[in-house]
Motif scaffolding. Structure first.
Motif, PDB file in Angstrom:
ATOM      1  N   SER A 477      66.704 -55.585  -6.625  1.00 37.74           N
ATOM      2  CA  SER A 477      67.938 -54.829  -6.453  1.00 37.74           C
ATOM      3  C   SER A 477      68.733 -55.392  -5.286  1.00 37.74           C
ATOM      4  CB  SER A 477      67.609 -53.358  -6.190  1.00 37.74           C
ATOM      5  OG  SER A 477      66.898 -52.798  -7.259  1.00 37.74           O
ATOM      6  N   THR A 478      69.999 -55.017  -5.192  1.00 39.29           N
ATOM      7  CA  THR A 478      70.834 -55.362  -4.044  1.00 39.29           C
ATOM      8  C   THR A 478      71.169 -54.091  -3.281  1.00 39.29           C
ATOM      9  OG1 THR A 478      72.835 -55.188  -5.384  1.00 39.29           O
ATOM     10  CG2 THR A 478      71.807 -57.354  -5.212  1.00 39.29           C
ATOM     11  N   ASP A 479      71.568 -54.269  -1.992  1.00 33.21           N
ATOM     12  CA  ASP A 479      71.879 -53.109  -1.154  1.00 33.21           C
ATOM     13  C   ASP A 479      72.917 -53.538  -0.128  1.00 33.21           C
ATOM     14  OD1 ASP A 479      71.410 -50.364  -0.378  1.00 33.21           O
ATOM     15  OD2 ASP A 479      70.387 -51.129   1.385  1.00 33.21           O
ATOM     16  N   ASN A 480      73.670 -52.588   0.405  1.00 39.08           N
ATOM     17  CA  ASN A 480      74.681 -52.946   1.397  1.00 39.08           C
ATOM     18  C   ASN A 480      74.044 -53.415   2.704  1.00 39.08           C
ATOM     19  OD1 ASN A 480      73.816 -50.228   1.895  1.00 39.08           O
ATOM     20  ND2 ASN A 480      75.547 -49.970   3.282  1.00 39.08           N
ATOM     21  N   VAL A 481      72.796 -53.029   2.961  1.00 38.34           N
ATOM     22  CA  VAL A 481      72.074 -53.536   4.135  1.00 38.34           C
ATOM     23  C   VAL A 481      70.905 -54.396   3.664  1.00 38.34           C
ATOM     24  CG1 VAL A 481      70.795 -52.940   6.208  1.00 38.34           C
ATOM     25  CG2 VAL A 481      72.776 -51.585   5.545  1.00 38.34           C
ATOM     26  N   ALA A 482      69.832 -53.778   3.198  1.00 37.86           N
ATOM     27  CA  ALA A 482      68.685 -54.524   2.677  1.00 37.86           C
ATOM     28  C   ALA A 482      67.741 -53.559   1.980  1.00 37.86           C
ATOM     29  CB  ALA A 482      67.950 -55.256   3.792  1.00 37.86           C
ATOM     30  N   VAL A 483      67.180 -53.998   0.872  1.00 40.60           N
ATOM     31  CA  VAL A 483      66.157 -53.226   0.164  1.00 40.60           C
ATOM     32  C   VAL A 483      64.839 -53.372   0.921  1.00 40.60           C
ATOM     33  CG1 VAL A 483      64.832 -53.046  -1.974  1.00 40.60           C
ATOM     34  CG2 VAL A 483      67.288 -53.512  -2.060  1.00 40.60           C
ATOM     35  N   THR A 484      64.164 -52.250   1.167  1.00 44.19           N
ATOM     36  CA  THR A 484      62.893 -52.296   1.903  1.00 44.19           C
ATOM     37  C   THR A 484      61.685 -52.198   0.996  1.00 44.19           C
ATOM     38  OG1 THR A 484      62.955 -49.900   2.250  1.00 44.19           O
ATOM     39  CG2 THR A 484      63.922 -51.305   3.969  1.00 44.19           C
ATOM     40  N   GLY A 485      61.860 -51.751  -0.264  1.00 38.84           N
ATOM     41  CA  GLY A 485      60.716 -51.640  -1.154  1.00 38.84           C
ATOM     42  C   GLY A 485      61.071 -50.949  -2.454  1.00 38.84           C
ATOM     43  N   TYR A 486      60.050 -50.722  -3.259  1.00 38.09           N
ATOM     44  CA  TYR A 486      60.231 -50.126  -4.584  1.00 38.09           C
ATOM     45  C   TYR A 486      59.112 -49.115  -4.840  1.00 38.09           C
ATOM     46  CZ  TYR A 486      63.213 -54.228  -5.254  1.00 38.09           C
ATOM     47  OH  TYR A 486      64.173 -55.190  -5.119  1.00 38.09           O
ATOM     48  N   ASP A 487      59.451 -48.028  -5.558  1.00 42.91           N
ATOM     49  CA  ASP A 487      58.464 -47.058  -6.026  1.00 42.91           C
ATOM     50  C   ASP A 487      58.326 -47.191  -7.535  1.00 42.91           C
ATOM     51  OD1 ASP A 487      57.901 -45.995  -3.540  1.00 42.91           O
ATOM     52  OD2 ASP A 487      59.471 -44.461  -3.670  1.00 42.91           O
ATOM     53  N   ILE A 488      57.078 -47.235  -8.011  1.00 45.53           N
ATOM     54  CA  ILE A 488      56.799 -47.344  -9.447  1.00 45.53           C
ATOM     55  C   ILE A 488      56.304 -45.977  -9.915  1.00 45.53           C
ATOM     56  CG2 ILE A 488      55.409 -48.499 -11.211  1.00 45.53           C
ATOM     57  CD1 ILE A 488      55.905 -50.101  -7.811  1.00 45.53           C
ATOM     58  N   SER A 489      56.905 -45.445 -10.979  1.00 44.76           N
ATOM     59  CA  SER A 489      56.547 -44.115 -11.481  1.00 44.76           C
ATOM     60  C   SER A 489      56.079 -44.201 -12.930  1.00 44.76           C
ATOM     61  CB  SER A 489      57.747 -43.162 -11.392  1.00 44.76           C
ATOM     62  OG  SER A 489      58.154 -42.988 -10.053  1.00 44.76           O
ATOM     63  N   SER A 490      55.212 -43.245 -13.314  1.00 50.16           N
ATOM     64  CA  SER A 490      54.763 -43.084 -14.696  1.00 50.16           C
ATOM     65  C   SER A 490      54.753 -41.588 -14.993  1.00 50.16           C
ATOM     66  CB  SER A 490      53.366 -43.681 -14.899  1.00 50.16           C
ATOM     67  OG  SER A 490      52.932 -43.472 -16.224  1.00 50.16           O
ATOM     68  N   GLY A 491      55.533 -41.178 -15.990  1.00 56.43           N
ATOM     69  CA  GLY A 491      55.610 -39.764 -16.322  1.00 56.43           C
ATOM     70  C   GLY A 491      56.174 -38.918 -15.198  1.00 56.43           C
ATOM     71  N   GLY A 492      57.104 -39.476 -14.414  1.00 61.06           N
ATOM     72  CA  GLY A 492      57.728 -38.734 -13.334  1.00 61.06           C
ATOM     73  C   GLY A 492      56.912 -38.691 -12.054  1.00 61.06           C
ATOM     74  N   VAL A 493      55.728 -39.317 -12.035  1.00 59.50           N
ATOM     75  CA  VAL A 493      54.860 -39.324 -10.855  1.00 59.50           C
ATOM     76  C   VAL A 493      54.819 -40.737 -10.276  1.00 59.50           C
ATOM     77  CG1 VAL A 493      52.521 -38.942  -9.993  1.00 59.50           C
ATOM     78  CG2 VAL A 493      53.457 -37.454 -11.777  1.00 59.50           C
ATOM     79  N   VAL A 494      55.021 -40.875  -8.943  1.00 62.59           N
ATOM     80  CA  VAL A 494      54.949 -42.178  -8.294  1.00 62.59           C
ATOM     81  C   VAL A 494      53.494 -42.651  -8.303  1.00 62.59           C
ATOM     82  CG1 VAL A 494      55.289 -43.476  -6.161  1.00 62.59           C
ATOM     83  CG2 VAL A 494      56.967 -41.760  -6.856  1.00 62.59           C
ATOM     84  N   VAL A 495      53.248 -43.831  -8.891  1.00 66.14           N
ATOM     85  CA  VAL A 495      51.882 -44.352  -8.989  1.00 66.14           C
ATOM     86  C   VAL A 495      51.662 -45.570  -8.089  1.00 66.14           C
ATOM     87  CG1 VAL A 495      51.502 -43.485 -11.321  1.00 66.14           C
ATOM     88  CG2 VAL A 495      52.565 -45.742 -11.001  1.00 66.14           C
ATOM     89  N   GLY A 496      52.676 -45.969  -7.346  1.00 63.63           N
ATOM     90  CA  GLY A 496      52.503 -47.090  -6.436  1.00 63.63           C
ATOM     91  C   GLY A 496      53.806 -47.504  -5.798  1.00 63.63           C
ATOM     92  N   SER A 497      53.715 -48.245  -4.687  1.00 65.10           N
ATOM     93  CA  SER A 497      54.884 -48.771  -3.986  1.00 65.10           C
ATOM     94  C   SER A 497      54.640 -50.231  -3.654  1.00 65.10           C
ATOM     95  CB  SER A 497      55.148 -47.975  -2.702  1.00 65.10           C
ATOM     96  OG  SER A 497      55.443 -46.625  -2.996  1.00 65.10           O
ATOM     97  N   SER A 498      55.726 -51.003  -3.597  1.00 66.54           N
ATOM     98  CA  SER A 498      55.601 -52.432  -3.322  1.00 66.54           C
ATOM     99  C   SER A 498      56.796 -52.910  -2.511  1.00 66.54           C
ATOM    100  CB  SER A 498      55.534 -53.212  -4.636  1.00 66.54           C
ATOM    101  OG  SER A 498      55.578 -54.610  -4.392  1.00 66.54           O
ATOM    102  N   PRO A 499      56.564 -53.796  -1.504  1.00 69.38           N
ATOM    103  CA  PRO A 499      57.698 -54.393  -0.775  1.00 69.38           C
ATOM    104  C   PRO A 499      58.302 -55.574  -1.525  1.00 69.38           C
ATOM    105  CG  PRO A 499      55.632 -55.166   0.146  1.00 69.38           C
ATOM    106  CD  PRO A 499      55.268 -54.189  -0.929  1.00 69.38           C
ATOM    107  N   THR A 500      57.619 -56.035  -2.610  1.00 67.14           N
ATOM    108  CA  THR A 500      58.102 -57.176  -3.396  1.00 67.14           C
ATOM    109  C   THR A 500      58.516 -56.696  -4.782  1.00 67.14           C
ATOM    110  OG1 THR A 500      55.917 -57.723  -4.283  1.00 67.14           O
ATOM    111  CG2 THR A 500      56.495 -58.653  -2.135  1.00 67.14           C
ATOM    112  N   THR A 501      58.821 -57.630  -5.681  1.00 68.97           N
ATOM    113  CA  THR A 501      59.279 -57.263  -7.028  1.00 68.97           C
ATOM    114  C   THR A 501      58.140 -57.339  -8.042  1.00 68.97           C
ATOM    115  OG1 THR A 501      59.982 -59.543  -7.379  1.00 68.97           O
ATOM    116  CG2 THR A 501      61.650 -57.982  -6.591  1.00 68.97           C
ATOM    117  N   SER A 502      56.933 -56.996  -7.632  1.00 72.27           N
ATOM    118  CA  SER A 502      55.807 -56.929  -8.559  1.00 72.27           C
ATOM    119  C   SER A 502      54.780 -55.938  -8.044  1.00 72.27           C
ATOM    120  CB  SER A 502      55.164 -58.311  -8.742  1.00 72.27           C
ATOM    121  OG  SER A 502      54.618 -58.767  -7.517  1.00 72.27           O
TER     122      SER A 502
END
Length: 747
Positions: A477-502
């Motif tokens: 993703s892009t951001d006006n400052v910087a993206v710090t990470g991503y949350d991965i969800s399954s069925g509306g529940v967050v199942v993991g977080s990552s600072p990279t794109t995988s």
């Protein structure tokens, strides 16, 4: 910033004594942008820290040419021409100094791994260093349009200091001739450009401050200077503390000659008998030695103060009142590292003095300037192994969990979570600003609150699956400052977080379909909308292979390299296996004489002038062993004979407590050259050698055998070769009295 290109020499001038005097220094707008982004990221939670960051965003920092690709620009930033043009755009009525780091020697950083480089320590590597690295830099700097810029070149950090102290390391022995020739070539090319000023790296007080180390270092500097076309004039000065955190001064330990209850304070475990407690001590000591060695009195010093402030709440405010030496030192010193050899991303460090010309109050140091050679916020090395295409390895000195033998078994004190060297390290930069000394006033304009969410991640796809996991990846993703990470969800529940794109989602049920979405987030807490959903299924079965009964193929092309009197190097072509080869066993006749995980091995402990026949067998993890390779026969070299009475040995030591440094000089008093030498003697009082340089050291009880390196094996008639080593004793260090060279007695 608007960049301009000038087509003619503007403000050209003669070569001056101190290029920093009366000049401004170049501000790298790329570093300023990184500082601004960091300030924006912390503004919501720590506005004071953000303002402090913005207060220093326009400080001058050096530009590092750390690989060939940096000259024209690469993923890390624009090339050298960009910065030269930007310096011209910044230049006003006063002169301007552009700090450039020349840093790409073959076999770079032979005693470390985090900053290893792209060029090998070979003749081919040296050729590339000259033709693809130094020549293009010199050609660009010599263009007439840049004659009005004073270019201050820091020459090859850590290179010559390694040759002064770390010649017991095989990698440094290999690199030594390429370091000397490479630095000489760089000085010849750069000194020839009138507006270029060369400052050779001189390590820091915690590396070279000891008497023996300092004398070896200065001799190395003299040797290199006198090998250049212009001699001593090819070096304008020396720069210390590059990318290090040794304090400028130890204000509460100003006199290293003092004693506490009769015990010298320099004998503490932190200073280890080193008289130079800080960089002011070292630069003054170094200047005196350099001038005595032949350098002109105009030679100047730079100190890198980018990370040696050691401020913050843990900084002492007075000399300790303790009568216990170790407590007295710990409570008095501002340097809070675990050991003076701890160099990688040290926890607790702070920004030091801001860049300035001719700092007052340090007359004996002959300072040209305080500079920021290492841009604050750039990592020294990764905390764990991170694959990269820059030749940078993983050095355990950057691992905060590692108790290093180089640090007397202490933990490294490195910050966790660090990227590879040269990459932006947010945690480190925040610490450096927080612990700055002098403290940074919060005078910068605080950035506005960030209310813009990142864009939605795209191209969410599934990769490898197992019975219980699914690997997913997506486009950033892009951001006006910087993206710090991503949350991965399954069925509306967050199942993991990552600072990279995988990310690999684990703990799933076998043969089950799952639907995933990903959201991006930034430091201000803004979260993007969810990506388009992805449905993927875990695996249904795992095939378990049967037992491995297939032996590897036999190694081929077994050849012997250049032999010595006691060793034969062997290489061969790798075997193949249905699973994988785990290693090789080397045989002499029917006797196994060594094992290797690679396709080479040196058989040692052999008899001089003797023929041996070798074979190699490959093996795998299941214990299967191949048939032997075709045999190769090699003969060890015959020990050279030195006629009796044709050599003279001078042996001297510098002793302390239970240790000593020995200097040994071997003189050929005969009329013919000695080609290959082996010095023998026995210690009379149980002494042992702990490490040595300029030779290969072997001990058998009290008996010592010291043999030449490849580069100092010939001693011409009337000539002398010098070697040295560090040793230990138990209170008595009686000098050996009988020496032999190649079996013949020496006087």
């Amino acid at each position: 910033m608007i960049l301009g290109t000038t087509t003619a020499a503007v403000g050209a001038e003669g070569h001056v004594d101190n290029p920093y005097a009366g000049a401004t220094q170049y501000v790298n707008d790329k570093w300023s942008a990184a500082v601004t982004a960091e300030a924006a990221a912390v503004a919501a939670t720590n506005p004071t820290l953000a303002a402090q960051m913005l207060a220093i965003k326009d400080q001058p920092t050096a530009v590092w040419m750390d690989r060939i690709g940096a000259i024209n620009g690469n993923v890390d930033g624009p090339g050298l021409k960009y910065h030269l043009d930007a310096a011209l755009a910044q230049k006003g009525a006063a002169p301007i100094v552009l700090n450039v780091v020349i840093y790409n020697l073959p076999g770079r950083d032979c005693y470390a791994l985090a900053s290893n480089g792209e060029l090998p320590a070979t003749a081919a590597g040296l050729t590339r260093y000259k033709t693809e690295y130094i020549d293009p830099i010199a050609e660009l700097l010599a263009k007439p349009e840049y004659a009005g810029i004073r270019i201050s070149a820091t020459i090859e950090p850590d290179s010559l200091p390694n040759l002064s102290t770390n010649m017991s390391e095989p990698a440094c022995q290999t690199s030594a001739p390429y370091y000397k020739e490479g630095v000489t070539y760089a000085l010849d090319k750069l000194h020839a450009i009138t507006n270029v000023y060369t400052y050779v790296d001189a390590a820091h007080s915690g590396w070279l401050g000891w008497e023996n180390n300092a004398s070896h270092a200065v001799q190395t500097f003299v040797d290199v200077a006198t090998s250049t076309k212009a001699g001593f004039a090819s070096i304008d000065g020396f720069v210390t503390n590059t990318a290090n955190s040794t304090p400028l001064t130890e204000p509460y330990l100003p006199d290293s000659t003092l004693s506490l209850s009769g015990t010298p304070i320099r004998s503490s475990s932190f200073y280890e008998w080193n008289f130079d407690f800080d960089e002011i001590d070292w630069t003054a000591n170094l200047y005196t030695r350099l001038v005595a060695g032949g350098f002109p009195s105009t030679v100047g010093m730079l100190i890198d103060t980018s990370r040696n402030g050691w401020g913050g709440p843990n900084r002492p405010t007075a000399t300790s009142t303790s009568s216990v030496l170790e407590t007295y030192i710990a409570e008095s010193k501002v340097d809070k590292r675990t050991h003076r050899g701890a160099w990688c991303n040290p926890a607790g460090a702070g920004i030091g003095e801001r860049p300035q010309a001719t700092p007052a109050g340090y007359t004996s140091s002959h300072l040209d300037a305080f500079v920021w050679i290492k841009p604050p916020g750039e990592s020294d090395g990764s905390s764990s192994l991170i694959p990269n295409d820059e030749g940078k390895g993983f050095d355990r000195m950057c691992d905060p969990t590692f108790s290093s033998p180089k640090l007397s078994g202490k933990l490294t004190g490195a910050l966790p979570g660090a990227p590879v060297s040269g990459k932006w390290f947010s945690t480190q930069f925040q610490q450096l600003v927080t612990n700055a000394y002098p403290a940074i006033p919060a005078t910068g304009t605080q950035p506005p609150a960030d209310t813009v969410a990142p864009s939605v991640p795209t191209n969410l796809v599934a990769g490898a699956t197992t019975l219980s996991s699914i690997a997913v990846s997506w486009t950033a993703s892009t951001d006006n400052v910087a993206v710090t990470g991503y949350d991965i969800s399954s069925g509306g529940v967050v199942v993991g977080s990552s600072p990279t794109t995988s990310f690999t989602v684990a703990g799933l049920a076998t043969d089950t379909a799952y639907t995933f979405t990903v959201r991006a987030k930034d430091a201000a807490g803004n979260v993007s909308a969810a990506s388009a959903p992805l449905t993927a299924r875990t695996a249904t079965d795992v095939v378990i292979p049967g037992p491995d009964t297939v032996a590897p193929t036999a190694p081929t092309n077994l050849v012997a390299g250049t032999t010595t009197t006691s060793a034969v190097p062997l290489t061969w072509t790798a075997s193949t296996d249905n699973v994988g080869v785990t290693g090789y066993d080397v045989y002499s006749g029917t006797t196994k004489v060594g094992s290797s995980t690679t396709t080479s091995h040196t058989v040692t402990g052999l008899t001089a002038g003797t023929s041996y026949t070798f074979t190699v067998r490959a093996k795998d993890a299941a214990g299967n062993v191949s048939v032997p390779s075709a045999a190769v026969t090699a003969t060890t070299q015959t020990v050279p004979v030195t006629p009796a009475g044709s050599c003279q040995v001078t042996y001297s030591t510098n002793d302390w407590n239970s240790g000593f440094t020995a200097t040994v000089k071997i003189k050929n008093t005969g009329t013919a050259a000695i080609n290959g030498w082996s010095l023998g003697f026995a210690f009379p009082a149980g002494q042992t050698i702990t490490n040595g340089w300029s030779a290969v050291y072997t001990a058998a009880g009290a008996a010592q055998t010291i043999t030449n390196q490849s580069w100092n094996g010939t001693i011409a008639a009337g000539q002398t070769v010098e070697i040295g080593f560090n040793g230990s004793h138990t209170g008595t260090n009686t000098r050996p009295t009988a020496f032999t060279l190649n079996g013949a007695a020496c006087s």
